[in-house]
Design a protein around this motif. Structure first.
Motif, PDB file in Angstrom:
ATOM      1  N   VAL A 262       0.983  -1.115  -0.071  1.00  0.00           N
ATOM      2  CA  VAL A 262      -0.171   0.075  -0.022  1.00  0.00           C
ATOM      3  C   VAL A 262       1.014   0.956   0.036  1.00  0.00           C
TER       4      VAL A 262
ATOM      5  N   GLY B 150      -2.901   0.486  -3.925  1.00  0.00           N
ATOM      6  CA  GLY B 150      -2.727  -0.854  -3.480  1.00  0.00           C
ATOM      7  C   GLY B 150      -4.030  -1.416  -3.051  1.00  0.00           C
ATOM      8  N   ASN B 151      -4.113  -2.667  -2.918  1.00  0.00           N
ATOM      9  CA  ASN B 151      -5.448  -3.486  -2.936  1.00  0.00           C
ATOM     10  C   ASN B 151      -6.022  -4.040  -1.584  1.00  0.00           C
ATOM     11  N   ARG B 152      -5.003  -3.652  -0.627  1.00  0.00           N
ATOM     12  CA  ARG B 152      -5.627  -3.710   0.865  1.00  0.00           C
ATOM     13  C   ARG B 152      -6.783  -3.064   1.261  1.00  0.00           C
ATOM     14  N   HIS B 153      -7.469  -3.878   2.015  1.00  0.00           N
ATOM     15  CA  HIS B 153      -8.729  -3.381   2.566  1.00  0.00           C
ATOM     16  C   HIS B 153      -8.542  -1.908   3.544  1.00  0.00           C
ATOM     17  N   LYS B 154      -9.222  -1.070   3.143  1.00  0.00           N
ATOM     18  CA  LYS B 154      -9.059   0.369   4.119  1.00  0.00           C
ATOM     19  C   LYS B 154     -10.146   0.410   5.183  1.00  0.00           C
TER      20      LYS B 154
ATOM     21  N   ASN C 116     -10.075   6.445  -4.786  1.00  0.00           N
ATOM     22  CA  ASN C 116      -9.049   6.094  -3.685  1.00  0.00           C
ATOM     23  C   ASN C 116      -8.339   7.162  -3.086  1.00  0.00           C
TER      24      ASN C 116
END
Length: 128
Positions: A1, A25-29, A75
């Protein structure tokens, strides 16, 4: 991220400025926060929101002057700063937390240790 903050600059007292922070980035926020660090001082919390926009938090000195928001499609999280004061001069950092917490856990959302990824900071100088 990765987080990229921008929008800082030199402004006069009473002016407005909007900071933005784009997250890659694809991490859950779960939450996004803004913090700042003035010269010679410790980092302090400014504002935060949950990514679902279900909750927002503000440091007392910025309530009514700053507004945090986000554009999920881009995003990106924003910090709209109005009626800027010399005391707002600092490097502003955005950060994201991937951990979930109840909305009534104010302590979690306002503490730097709760945030997992940080941007590089953008300098805001308020001076006449």
């Amino acid at each position: 991220v990765q987080l990229q903050a921008c929008g800082g600059g030199l402004v006069q007292p009473g002016d407005s400025l909007t900071l933005s922070c784009t997250v890659a980035g694809n991490r859950h926020k779960n939450a996004m926060g803004w913090f700042r660090q003035a010269p010679g001082k410790e980092r302090e919390f400014v504002a935060a929101l949950t990514w679902t926009f279900a909750g927002t938090w503000y440091e007392n000195s910025v309530k009514g002057r700053f507004t945090i928001s986000r554009d999920a499609a881009k995003n990106t999280v924003y910090l709209q700063m109005n009626s800027l004061e010399p005391e707002d001069t600092a490097v502003y950092y955005c950060a994201t937390s991937v951990r979930g917490r109840p909305l009534n856990d104010d302590d979690f959302y306002t503490k730097g240790a709760s945030y997992d990824y940080w941007g590089q900071g953008t300098l805001v100088t308020v001076s006449s």
